[in-house]
Scaffold this motif. Structure first.
Motif, PDB file in Angstrom:
ATOM      1  N   ASN A  71     -29.857   0.431  53.760  1.00 54.36           N
ATOM      2  CA  ASN A  71     -30.158   1.222  52.558  1.00 54.36           C
ATOM      3  C   ASN A  71     -30.780   2.565  52.937  1.00 54.36           C
ATOM      4  N   GLU A  72     -31.739   2.512  53.860  1.00 55.76           N
ATOM      5  CA  GLU A  72     -32.416   3.755  54.281  1.00 55.76           C
ATOM      6  C   GLU A  72     -31.461   4.693  55.006  1.00 55.76           C
ATOM      7  N   VAL A  73     -30.632   4.133  55.856  1.00 51.19           N
ATOM      8  CA  VAL A  73     -29.684   4.969  56.602  1.00 51.19           C
ATOM      9  C   VAL A  73     -28.766   5.717  55.624  1.00 51.19           C
ATOM     10  N   LEU A  74     -28.279   5.000  54.611  1.00 52.46           N
ATOM     11  CA  LEU A  74     -27.360   5.633  53.655  1.00 52.46           C
ATOM     12  C   LEU A  74     -28.059   6.722  52.838  1.00 52.46           C
ATOM     13  N   ILE A  75     -29.289   6.461  52.456  1.00 46.88           N
ATOM     14  CA  ILE A  75     -30.017   7.476  51.673  1.00 46.88           C
ATOM     15  C   ILE A  75     -30.306   8.704  52.527  1.00 46.88           C
ATOM     16  N   GLU A  76     -30.858   8.473  53.707  1.00 47.19           N
ATOM     17  CA  GLU A  76     -31.235   9.615  54.553  1.00 47.19           C
ATOM     18  C   GLU A  76     -30.023  10.461  54.934  1.00 47.19           C
ATOM     19  N   ALA A  77     -28.892   9.803  55.160  1.00 41.50           N
ATOM     20  CA  ALA A  77     -27.706  10.558  55.558  1.00 41.50           C
ATOM     21  C   ALA A  77     -27.152  11.393  54.403  1.00 41.50           C
ATOM     22  N   ASN A  78     -27.306  10.882  53.186  1.00 41.56           N
ATOM     23  CA  ASN A  78     -26.607  11.493  52.058  1.00 41.56           C
ATOM     24  C   ASN A  78     -27.447  12.433  51.192  1.00 41.56           C
ATOM     25  N   GLU A  79     -28.770  12.371  51.317  1.00 38.04           N
ATOM     26  CA  GLU A  79     -29.582  13.089  50.325  1.00 38.04           C
ATOM     27  C   GLU A  79     -29.579  14.610  50.515  1.00 38.04           C
ATOM     28  N   TRP A  80     -29.330  15.088  51.719  1.00 41.40           N
ATOM     29  CA  TRP A  80     -29.497  16.527  51.979  1.00 41.40           C
ATOM     30  C   TRP A  80     -28.202  17.330  51.919  1.00 41.40           C
ATOM     31  N   LEU A  84     -24.432  15.482  46.221  1.00 41.77           N
ATOM     32  CA  LEU A  84     -24.844  14.386  45.344  1.00 41.77           C
ATOM     33  C   LEU A  84     -25.964  14.809  44.397  1.00 41.77           C
ATOM     34  N   ALA A  85     -25.967  14.147  43.215  1.00 43.28           N
ATOM     35  CA  ALA A  85     -27.080  14.322  42.288  1.00 43.28           C
ATOM     36  C   ALA A  85     -28.040  13.146  42.397  1.00 43.28           C
ATOM     37  N   ALA A  86     -27.492  11.949  42.627  1.00 42.28           N
ATOM     38  CA  ALA A  86     -28.325  10.744  42.669  1.00 42.28           C
ATOM     39  C   ALA A  86     -27.538   9.597  43.288  1.00 42.28           C
ATOM     40  N   MET A  87     -28.290   8.564  43.659  1.00 44.37           N
ATOM     41  CA  MET A  87     -27.652   7.376  44.249  1.00 44.37           C
ATOM     42  C   MET A  87     -28.201   6.127  43.557  1.00 44.37           C
ATOM     43  N   ALA A  88     -27.441   5.049  43.648  1.00 41.19           N
ATOM     44  CA  ALA A  88     -27.921   3.753  43.151  1.00 41.19           C
ATOM     45  C   ALA A  88     -27.479   2.689  44.146  1.00 41.19           C
ATOM     46  N   SER A  89     -28.337   1.724  44.352  1.00 43.56           N
ATOM     47  CA  SER A  89     -28.071   0.701  45.359  1.00 43.56           C
ATOM     48  C   SER A  89     -28.513  -0.660  44.862  1.00 43.56           C
ATOM     49  N   GLU A  90     -27.798  -1.659  45.327  1.00 39.92           N
ATOM     50  CA  GLU A  90     -28.171  -3.051  45.059  1.00 39.92           C
ATOM     51  C   GLU A  90     -29.626  -3.326  45.478  1.00 39.92           C
ATOM     52  N   ASP A  93     -34.509  -0.727  42.654  1.00 43.35           N
ATOM     53  CA  ASP A  93     -34.638  -1.064  41.233  1.00 43.35           C
ATOM     54  C   ASP A  93     -33.953  -0.034  40.339  1.00 43.35           C
ATOM     55  N   GLY A  94     -34.318   1.236  40.544  1.00 46.53           N
ATOM     56  CA  GLY A  94     -33.785   2.298  39.677  1.00 46.53           C
ATOM     57  C   GLY A  94     -32.904   3.232  40.483  1.00 46.53           C
ATOM     58  N   ILE A  95     -32.493   4.333  39.841  1.00 46.13           N
ATOM     59  CA  ILE A  95     -31.652   5.276  40.574  1.00 46.13           C
ATOM     60  C   ILE A  95     -32.518   6.122  41.513  1.00 46.13           C
ATOM     61  N   TYR A  96     -31.914   6.624  42.549  1.00 49.55           N
ATOM     62  CA  TYR A  96     -32.603   7.472  43.526  1.00 49.55           C
ATOM     63  C   TYR A  96     -32.136   8.905  43.311  1.00 49.55           C
ATOM     64  N   MET A  97     -33.061   9.752  42.867  1.00 52.17           N
ATOM     65  CA  MET A  97     -32.707  11.153  42.618  1.00 52.17           C
ATOM     66  C   MET A  97     -32.738  11.913  43.941  1.00 52.17           C
ATOM     67  N   VAL A  98     -31.774  12.769  44.139  1.00 53.73           N
ATOM     68  CA  VAL A  98     -31.822  13.633  45.317  1.00 53.73           C
ATOM     69  C   VAL A  98     -33.067  14.518  45.179  1.00 53.73           C
ATOM     70  N   PRO A  99     -33.973  14.528  46.188  1.00 48.55           N
ATOM     71  CA  PRO A  99     -35.219  15.299  46.065  1.00 48.55           C
ATOM     72  C   PRO A  99     -34.925  16.777  45.782  1.00 48.55           C
TER      73      PRO A  99
END
Ligand code: AHG
Ligand code: MN
Ligand code: MN
Length: 333
Positions: A71-80, A84-90, A93-99
């Motif tokens: 989960n962390e690898v996918l977020i860190e790779a994709n957020e910058w 993307l505007a946001a991500m959601a993962s199994e 709990d909620g959506i992850y907004m791109v900082p």
């Protein structure tokens, strides 16, 4: 040497216009993240990545260390990347907004970072599943959860990576399905399965048969039918169940077959999550000539009402899915 994923994607963009440049870059980043996950998976017991993390996800499931790492690898790779505007993962709990220190894009990424968690510790194939939508809200506004509640038919890309005896990435952007095998000596995904098609009929059925007595009569009738002897239809079929959806799906995609996770008396909507598991695989199977249903409706026509919603899943060879749908309809008539 066969064509690398990067080259393939560039050619799809350039010659065929099958993929916008931002989506191409997004898929490249997902592929890169999955190479890193593959590396962790391959270290196995030596990488201190096995075992439980001592936490639970929003669905009350025990999280494994690899669930969280992936989960962390996918977020860190994709957020910058700016796509993307946001991500959601199994696993969140909620959506992850791109900082807001990074540019906001028009796409949304959803994923099951590590599918088949129960197989992590026993060296059996596991995977990552992902799905991409275009956001509905305008790019100037913050993305919100409603952006994610889109039907599967709105997906612009979907794919999975299987960490098996080799690592493979399979994806679609709505122009067929292609598979790439990770060539470990150069660290590149290379085209190995061009224009994948699932046979219209198969001889494999995949279900957790331990639950059969609590499934509906239509499902029970179908499984009974699979076991009967009939030369013309090559029955009895073979039962194959790995317990990692990605791995069971991948085998059936290549060989022909059906994967079933039905509703049970205890869990009417089954176990699998519509947005992280069923929709992306439904997009792929349809693009390969197969079908995906919840027993009554096309999976990709289901309007989700919440992020972690579950749905029964019948997916694979077209004629097999249609038969089980007919038996369910007869039971309901
Ligand atoms: P996850 O590891 O992402 O929670 O998914 C597990 C899913 C799927 O991969 C698999 O097919 C199914 O759960 C197996 O469930 P049972 O053990 O109930 O058969
Ligand atoms: Mn899963
Ligand atoms: Mn998972």
């Amino acid at each position: 040497m066969s064509v690398s994923l990067s080259r393939y994607l560039v050619e799809q963009q350039r010659a065929k216009g099958n993929i916008p440049p931002e989506l191409r870059l997004l898929l490249e980043v997902v592929a890169r993240a999955c190479k890193s996950i593959s590396h962790s998976v391959n270290k196995g017991a030596l990488g201190e990545v096995l075992g439980s993390a001592g936490s639970e996800n929003v669905q009350g499931e025990i999280q494994k260390k690899l669930d969280i790492i992936a989960n962390e690898v996918l977020i860190e790779a994709n957020e910058w990347g700016g796509h993307l505007a946001a991500m959601a993962s199994e696993e969140m709990d909620g959506i992850y907004m791109v900082p807001n220190r990074y540019p906001q894009g028009e796409y949304l990424l959803l994923f099951d970072p590590l599918d088949g968690s129960s197989n992590i510790d026993v060296n059996v194939s596991i995977g990552t599943i992902f799905s991409v939508f275009r956001r509905k809200s305008s790019v100037g506004d913050l993305a919100n959860v409603n952006d994610f509640l889109q039907k599967g038919s709105e997906q612009v890309a979907a794919g999975y990576v299987i960490y098996g005896s080799s690592t493979m990435l399979v994806y679609t952007t709505g122009h067929g399905v292609n598979g790439f095998t990770l060539e470990p000596s150069i660290g590149e995904f290379c085209l190995s399965h061009e224009n994948m098609r699932i046979p219209e009929d198969g001889t494999i059925y995949s279900i957790n048969e331990g639950n059969l007595l609590s499934c509906s009569p239509g499902v029970q009738a179908y499984i009974q039918w699979c076991k009967e002897t009939d030369k013309a239809t090559q029955r009895p079929y073979s039962a194959r169940y790995i317990g990692s959806l990605v791995a069971d799906f991948h085998r059936n995609l290549i060989k022909g077959g059906i994967y079933i996770y039905p509703g049970t008396v205890k869990n009417q909507d089954g176990k699998l999550r519509l947005q992280y598991e069923s929709n992306p695989l439904a997009f792929i199977v349809e693009q390969a000539g197969g079908k995906a249903s919840d027993g009554v409706r096309r999976i990709m026509d289901i309007q989700p009402s919440s992020l972690h919603q579950r749905a029964p899943l019948f997916i694979g060879s077209k004629n097999m899915v249609e038969l089980v749908e007919r038996l369910i309809a007869e039971e309901n008539a």
